[in-house]
Design an enzyme around this catalytic site. Structure first.
Site, PDB file in Angstrom:
ATOM      1  N   SER A 262       0.840  -1.200   0.000  1.00 21.42           N
ATOM      2  CA  SER A 262       0.000   0.000   0.000  1.00 21.42           C
ATOM      3  C   SER A 262       0.873   1.246   0.000  1.00 21.42           C
ATOM      4  O   SER A 262       2.084   1.181   0.225  1.00 21.42           O
ATOM      5  CB  SER A 262      -0.909   0.008   1.231  1.00 21.42           C
ATOM      6  OG  SER A 262      -0.148   0.289   2.408  1.00 21.42           O
ATOM      7  N   LYS A 263       0.229   2.383  -0.217  1.00 24.04           N
ATOM      8  CA  LYS A 263       0.971   3.642  -0.203  1.00 24.04           C
ATOM      9  C   LYS A 263       1.572   3.912   1.172  1.00 24.04           C
ATOM     10  O   LYS A 263       2.620   4.559   1.285  1.00 24.04           O
ATOM     11  CB  LYS A 263       0.066   4.794  -0.630  1.00 24.04           C
ATOM     12  CG  LYS A 263      -1.133   5.030   0.270  1.00 24.04           C
ATOM     13  CD  LYS A 263      -2.050   6.107  -0.303  1.00 24.04           C
ATOM     14  CE  LYS A 263      -3.267   6.346   0.574  1.00 24.04           C
ATOM     15  NZ  LYS A 263      -4.199   7.322  -0.035  1.00 24.04           N
ATOM     16  N   ARG A 264       0.927   3.383   2.217  1.00 25.30           N
ATOM     17  CA  ARG A 264       1.460   3.595   3.567  1.00 25.30           C
ATOM     18  C   ARG A 264       2.797   2.885   3.756  1.00 25.30           C
ATOM     19  O   ARG A 264       3.653   3.355   4.508  1.00 25.30           O
ATOM     20  CB  ARG A 264       0.439   3.119   4.599  1.00 25.30           C
ATOM     21  CG  ARG A 264      -0.743   4.068   4.753  1.00 25.30           C
ATOM     22  CD  ARG A 264      -1.798   3.525   5.699  1.00 25.30           C
ATOM     23  NE  ARG A 264      -2.483   2.374   5.129  1.00 25.30           N
ATOM     24  CZ  ARG A 264      -3.487   2.468   4.260  1.00 25.30           C
ATOM     25  NH1 ARG A 264      -3.898   3.655   3.860  1.00 25.30           N
ATOM     26  NH2 ARG A 264      -4.066   1.386   3.785  1.00 25.30           N
ATOM     27  N   TYR A 285       2.684  12.350  -3.273  1.00 24.02           N
ATOM     28  CA  TYR A 285       3.430  11.100  -3.202  1.00 24.02           C
ATOM     29  C   TYR A 285       4.619  11.158  -4.139  1.00 24.02           C
ATOM     30  O   TYR A 285       4.534  11.712  -5.236  1.00 24.02           O
ATOM     31  CB  TYR A 285       2.537   9.911  -3.599  1.00 24.02           C
ATOM     32  CG  TYR A 285       1.313   9.757  -2.737  1.00 24.02           C
ATOM     33  CD1 TYR A 285       1.430   9.429  -1.390  1.00 24.02           C
ATOM     34  CD2 TYR A 285       0.045   9.963  -3.258  1.00 24.02           C
ATOM     35  CE1 TYR A 285       0.298   9.303  -0.591  1.00 24.02           C
ATOM     36  CE2 TYR A 285      -1.088   9.827  -2.470  1.00 24.02           C
ATOM     37  CZ  TYR A 285      -0.958   9.502  -1.136  1.00 24.02           C
ATOM     38  OH  TYR A 285      -2.063   9.379  -0.344  1.00 24.02           O
TER      39      TYR A 285
END
Length: 502
Positions: A262-264, A285
């Site tokens: 995920s982006k996290r 991002y």
């Protein structure tokens, strides 16, 4: 394959394109090109509430940067356009109505409150609410209501959806090109909504209609769509159309822990999960392109996330990937993402870059830092590029060429600068003054010859010499450094080091 292969990448423009989506696009591209077919881009924007401005342009730019551009799509109109679903919405209603007319779908007038009540009642009995064959006759739809009641609700413009009528007591025998045979009991399936009350089709209907009208032969998509395969196959059957072959790609997993990437994960561990930088009013991002990665490195990395060639080979050009790619060698299990492996690919590909291109990148770095120099940049970059993974590393590896050291690494100085060092370095300067052709080869022969003839340990000369020139114990060969710095600058740096010791 008798038919011309046609595949599509069909993202929703709801934000930046995750690298999981990029890998799906890549595998579609490789499969199409392997078989001399077509790679289509279709923008699935039926859900206008989630539409994000700039997302479509981002998708196109990302594919272009990675050199996996589509053959047909927005801006590249073929015979099957338009390629945005929002521009095709007039097409879908007639197909939904066709299914209703043939008894394969029905109107459902249940309100949100009706469904919430039915769901609550099922939960009170310890059951999970599913809208299908076992309860549809007890709910508010055109199968349970009389024709007059349905007509009255229509006349009153009561909100409704169109649901697919899932068959009862059947076992579906499906085939996935990656996962093999899949058997589904239709009694476990719900009657999915095909057409929404806002007049727009759901993904399921629009996706099937568009794939059919665009003559898609293979649907290669992420594992998350595997549960939808049964409905999609049933829809093809209901329309009497030949279904494409399905292939569901494995997930890309976190580098640490369980679950999909995920982006996290990128934010926490400091690596990109998007091909390009994304900025909006609420989000920002990092992207592979802006971080200095080459598109070849990103493509090579993504290709090996879930696919293997069956050999030990790891480095593949895009052309080699096209030649060797097969769906048979795509894994079923999720592929763990490795940020360090991505850097390994990047290091390889930057070493493959022509020096002239790296010089151009390096010159931009120097311009940004307002650094002017007479040093031969082609020679300099050739000298330091082996230690570089990104173009930005070229500055880190060569900064000392443009700024003489003002101080010296403390630990290195304690080890290299001894009581006799000033006298030794003065003698080195005497040797350098005798050299007219100040090249690395001449310097090597002269200084090493002198060290040997004097019987001095090489470490007593070379360590302080490097420290004097660089300020740290790093950099290319000492004589290469001096050859590039030139006679005057080299001697001046050595004398400055001697002065600092005194």
């Amino acid at each position: 394959m008798s038919k011309r292969v046609r595949v599509r990448f069909a993202p929703s423009p709801t934000g930046p394109l995750h690298i999981g989506g990029v890998r799906t696009a890549l595998f579609n591209y490789l499969f199409a090109k392997k078989h001399g077919g077509d790679f289509l881009l279709r923008i699935e924007d039926t859900d206008q509430t989630r539409y994000v401005a700039g997302a479509e342009q981002y998708i196109v730019e990302a594919l272009d940067w990675l050199n996996i551009s589509f053959d047909e799509g927005p801006g590249k109109e073929g015979l099957c356009g338009p390629y945005r679903q929002s521009e095709r919405k007039s097409l879908y209603r007639k197909y939904a109505d066709q299914l209703v007319a043939e008894g394969k779908a029905y109107f459902a007038f249940d309100t949100a409150e009706d469904l919430a009540g039915a769901r609550k009642e099922a939960e009170s009995k310890g059951e999970t609410f599913i809208y299908n064959w076992h309860n549809r006759q007890a709910l508010k739809n055109s199968l349970a209501l009389s024709p007059d009641a349905v007509e009255k609700l229509m006349a009153e413009e009561a909100p409704y959806v169109i649901r697919f009528k899932s068959p009862e007591n059947k076992t579906l025998h499906l085939n996935d090109l990656i996962r093999g045979d899949v058997h589904i009991d239709t009694n476990t399936l719900d009657d999915k909504v095909l057409f929404k009350s806002d007049g727009m089709p759901t993904y399921h209907l629009a996706n099937i209609v568009d794939d059919h009208l665009m003559s898609i032969t293979h649907v290669i998509r992420g594992e998350e769509w595997l549960p939808s395969m049964a409905l999609h196959e049933m829809l093809y059957d209901a329309f009497g159309w030949e279904a494409p072959q399905f292939a569901h790609l494995p997930l890309i997993m976190k580098p640490v822990g369980k679950g999909k990437l995920s982006k996290r994960d990128g934010e926490a561990l400091g690596f990109p999960v998007y091909p390009l930088e994304w900025k909006s009013e609420t989000e920002q991002y990092i992207g592979y392109r802006e971080e200095g990665y080459l598109p070849e490195a990103v493509v090579n990395m993504l290709a090996l996330l879930g696919w293997n060639p069956g050999t030990e080979q790891e480095i593949f050009s895009l052309e080699e990937l096209v030649q060797q790619f097969t769906l048979e060698r795509v894994n079923k299990a999720g592929a763990k993402f490795d940020p360090e492996k991505t850097k390994w690919f990047q290091h390889h590909y930057i070493q493959e870059q022509p020096v002239a291109i790296l010089v151009d990148s390096f010159q931009k770095i120097l311009d940004a830092k307002s650094v002017t120099t007479s040093i031969d940049l082609f020679q300099l970059v050739s000298m330091v590029k082996e230690r570089a993974t990104f173009a930005s590393d070229l500055w880190e590896q060569s900064e000392f060429f443009f700024h003489a050291p003002k101080e010296y690494d403390e630990k290195a100085a304690q080890k290299a600068f001894k009581e006799e060092t000033p006298a030794i370095l003065k003698q080195v300067v005497e040797q350098l003054n005798e050299i007219n052709d100040f090249t690395a080869s001449e310097l090597t022969e002269k200084v090493k010859g002198w060290i040997t003839s004097e019987g001095i340990g090489f470490g007593k000369v070379m360590m302080p010499l490097r420290l004097a020139l660089v300020g740290e114990m790093k950099g290319p060969d000492v004589f290469d450094i001096m050859g590039l710095l030139g006679k005057q600058e080299s001697i001046q740096r050595i004398e400055s080091a001697v002065a600092s010791m005194n």
